[in-house]
Design a protein around this motif. Structure first.
Motif, PDB file in Angstrom:
ATOM      1  N   LEU A  49      12.161  10.969  -7.801  1.00  0.00           N
ATOM      2  CA  LEU A  49      12.622  12.226  -7.227  1.00  0.00           C
ATOM      3  C   LEU A  49      11.445  13.093  -6.773  1.00  0.00           C
ATOM      4  N   GLU A  50      10.394  13.161  -7.576  1.00  0.00           N
ATOM      5  CA  GLU A  50       9.215  13.947  -7.202  1.00  0.00           C
ATOM      6  C   GLU A  50       8.561  13.391  -5.940  1.00  0.00           C
ATOM      7  N   LYS A  51       8.435  12.068  -5.875  1.00  0.00           N
ATOM      8  CA  LYS A  51       7.799  11.443  -4.715  1.00  0.00           C
ATOM      9  C   LYS A  51       8.656  11.627  -3.464  1.00  0.00           C
ATOM     10  N   LEU A  52       9.964  11.462  -3.620  1.00  0.00           N
ATOM     11  CA  LEU A  52      10.869  11.666  -2.487  1.00  0.00           C
ATOM     12  C   LEU A  52      10.813  13.123  -2.030  1.00  0.00           C
ATOM     13  N   SER A  53      10.669  14.047  -2.985  1.00  0.00           N
ATOM     14  CA  SER A  53      10.613  15.472  -2.627  1.00  0.00           C
ATOM     15  C   SER A  53       9.374  15.793  -1.783  1.00  0.00           C
ATOM     16  N   HIS A  76      20.332  19.176   2.024  1.00  0.00           N
ATOM     17  CA  HIS A  76      19.972  20.542   1.618  1.00  0.00           C
ATOM     18  C   HIS A  76      20.798  21.003   0.421  1.00  0.00           C
ATOM     19  N   LEU A  77      22.080  20.631   0.382  1.00  0.00           N
ATOM     20  CA  LEU A  77      22.939  21.010  -0.744  1.00  0.00           C
ATOM     21  C   LEU A  77      22.534  20.265  -2.018  1.00  0.00           C
ATOM     22  N   MET A  78      22.206  19.008  -1.866  1.00  0.00           N
ATOM     23  CA  MET A  78      21.764  18.232  -3.035  1.00  0.00           C
ATOM     24  C   MET A  78      20.450  18.790  -3.574  1.00  0.00           C
ATOM     25  N   LEU A  79      19.549  19.167  -2.680  1.00  0.00           N
ATOM     26  CA  LEU A  79      18.266  19.728  -3.116  1.00  0.00           C
ATOM     27  C   LEU A  79      18.479  21.070  -3.820  1.00  0.00           C
ATOM     28  N   GLN A  80      19.412  21.871  -3.311  1.00  0.00           N
ATOM     29  CA  GLN A  80      19.716  23.142  -3.975  1.00  0.00           C
ATOM     30  C   GLN A  80      20.265  22.905  -5.384  1.00  0.00           C
ATOM     31  N   GLU A  81      21.115  21.902  -5.516  1.00  0.00           N
ATOM     32  CA  GLU A  81      21.679  21.588  -6.835  1.00  0.00           C
ATOM     33  C   GLU A  81      20.597  21.049  -7.775  1.00  0.00           C
ATOM     34  N   ILE A  82      19.740  20.195  -7.265  1.00  0.00           N
ATOM     35  CA  ILE A  82      18.638  19.672  -8.088  1.00  0.00           C
ATOM     36  C   ILE A  82      17.732  20.834  -8.505  1.00  0.00           C
ATOM     37  N   GLN A  83      17.457  21.727  -7.567  1.00  0.00           N
ATOM     38  CA  GLN A  83      16.623  22.895  -7.876  1.00  0.00           C
ATOM     39  C   GLN A  83      17.269  23.729  -8.976  1.00  0.00           C
ATOM     40  N   LEU A 141      10.755  21.447  -4.088  1.00  0.00           N
ATOM     41  CA  LEU A 141      12.120  21.815  -3.699  1.00  0.00           C
ATOM     42  C   LEU A 141      12.143  23.204  -3.073  1.00  0.00           C
ATOM     43  N   ASN A 142      11.444  24.152  -3.703  1.00  0.00           N
ATOM     44  CA  ASN A 142      11.385  25.513  -3.149  1.00  0.00           C
ATOM     45  C   ASN A 142      10.785  25.513  -1.750  1.00  0.00           C
ATOM     46  N   SER A 143       9.717  24.766  -1.577  1.00  0.00           N
ATOM     47  CA  SER A 143       9.055  24.701  -0.275  1.00  0.00           C
ATOM     48  C   SER A 143       9.967  24.091   0.784  1.00  0.00           C
ATOM     49  N   THR A 144      10.645  23.014   0.432  1.00  0.00           N
ATOM     50  CA  THR A 144      11.566  22.360   1.369  1.00  0.00           C
ATOM     51  C   THR A 144      12.686  23.310   1.770  1.00  0.00           C
ATOM     52  N   LEU A 145      13.287  23.941   0.773  1.00  0.00           N
ATOM     53  CA  LEU A 145      14.387  24.866   1.056  1.00  0.00           C
ATOM     54  C   LEU A 145      13.897  26.068   1.855  1.00  0.00           C
ATOM     55  N   PHE A 146      12.696  26.528   1.580  1.00  0.00           N
ATOM     56  CA  PHE A 146      12.108  27.620   2.374  1.00  0.00           C
ATOM     57  C   PHE A 146      11.944  27.177   3.826  1.00  0.00           C
ATOM     58  N   ASN A 147      11.390  25.972   4.033  1.00  0.00           N
ATOM     59  CA  ASN A 147      11.201  25.458   5.396  1.00  0.00           C
ATOM     60  C   ASN A 147      12.523  25.351   6.149  1.00  0.00           C
ATOM     61  N   LEU A 148      13.600  25.089   5.412  1.00  0.00           N
ATOM     62  CA  LEU A 148      14.924  24.967   6.025  1.00  0.00           C
ATOM     63  C   LEU A 148      15.621  26.323   6.154  1.00  0.00           C
ATOM     64  N   GLY A 149      14.948  27.387   5.696  1.00  0.00           N
ATOM     65  CA  GLY A 149      15.522  28.728   5.777  1.00  0.00           C
ATOM     66  C   GLY A 149      16.623  28.959   4.764  1.00  0.00           C
ATOM     67  N   LEU A 150      16.527  28.292   3.606  1.00  0.00           N
ATOM     68  CA  LEU A 150      17.620  28.358   2.635  1.00  0.00           C
ATOM     69  C   LEU A 150      17.209  28.942   1.286  1.00  0.00           C
ATOM     70  N   LYS A 206       9.306  20.470   7.508  1.00  0.00           N
ATOM     71  CA  LYS A 206       8.455  21.312   8.360  1.00  0.00           C
ATOM     72  C   LYS A 206       8.764  21.101   9.843  1.00  0.00           C
ATOM     73  N   ILE A 207       9.416  19.990  10.165  1.00  0.00           N
ATOM     74  CA  ILE A 207       9.792  19.696  11.548  1.00  0.00           C
ATOM     75  C   ILE A 207      11.159  20.325  11.797  1.00  0.00           C
ATOM     76  N   LYS A 208      11.186  21.355  12.602  1.00  0.00           N
ATOM     77  CA  LYS A 208      12.409  22.159  12.797  1.00  0.00           C
ATOM     78  C   LYS A 208      13.613  21.320  13.231  1.00  0.00           C
ATOM     79  N   SER A 209      13.387  20.329  14.068  1.00  0.00           N
ATOM     80  CA  SER A 209      14.509  19.523  14.558  1.00  0.00           C
ATOM     81  C   SER A 209      15.138  18.656  13.461  1.00  0.00           C
ATOM     82  N   ASN A 210      14.471  18.522  12.314  1.00  0.00           N
ATOM     83  CA  ASN A 210      15.042  17.731  11.214  1.00  0.00           C
ATOM     84  C   ASN A 210      16.087  18.500  10.415  1.00  0.00           C
TER      85      ASN A 210
END
Length: 170
Positions: A102-106, A128-135, A149-158, A114-118
């Motif tokens: 999970l850490e490596k996948l994160s 994004h919902l699964m990451l929020q639940e894991i967080q 997780l925080n960084s990913t969700l921040f990049n996604l604006g969540l 970081k790529i907006k189109s993703n």
């Protein structure tokens, strides 16, 4: 009995191949060849929980490609597709997924976020919902995972921080 032996033999062979690949990916030449031969879809075939023994090897190979180099951006672009995100989504739905996996996948998902189109892929496969639940459910002692997780969700604006910032600018 022969089937079990053949399976173990092929799993051992694949594990050795992934170990070798991981070593090769520590070089720029290895990374260039990985991209040139379009290896991401091939690797994704082995990124599933049914190959528990190989899962760690596979994720290590993908993680090696995320090390800063000239190949990082082309690698992230090669992962920016339905197949990659669908595979990650299936993996994230695995009950009691190993913390190291999970850490490596994160790390990989954080770089892809970081790529907006993703963002559309994160949403399409509800990652994004699964990451929020894991967080929400991750123990704070797993700081590395929490930060990713925080960084990913921040990049996604969540994140709450992001929504507070956007609310205060109105």
């Amino acid at each position: 009995m022969e089937v079990d032996f053949a399976y173990c033999f092929s799993a051992d062979y694949l594990a050795q191949a992934f170990d070798s690949l991981c070593l090769d990916l520590k070089t720029d030449e290895g990374k260039i060849l990985f991209l040139e031969y379009q290896a991401v879809p091939v690797i994704l075939n082995h990124l599933r929980i049914s190959s528990k023994g190989l899962l760690s090897n596979v994720i290590d190979s993908l993680l090696q490609m995320t090390v800063e180099s000239k190949s990082l951006q082309p690698f992230l672009e090669a992962c920016s597709n339905t197949l990659f995100f669908r595979t990650c989504s299936v993996l994230l739905r695995t009950p009691k997924l190993d913390l190291q996996i999970l850490e490596k996948l994160s790390i990989i998902l954080q770089k892809l976020s970081k790529i907006k189109s993703n963002k559309k892929f994160f949403e399409l496969f509800t990652i994004h919902l699964m990451l929020q639940e894991i967080q929400r459910t991750t123990h704070p002692e797993h700081a590395f995972l929490c930060i990713n997780l925080n960084s990913t969700l921040f990049n996604l604006g969540l994140t709450k921080c992001n929504s507070l910032a956007s609310n205060s600018s109105h």
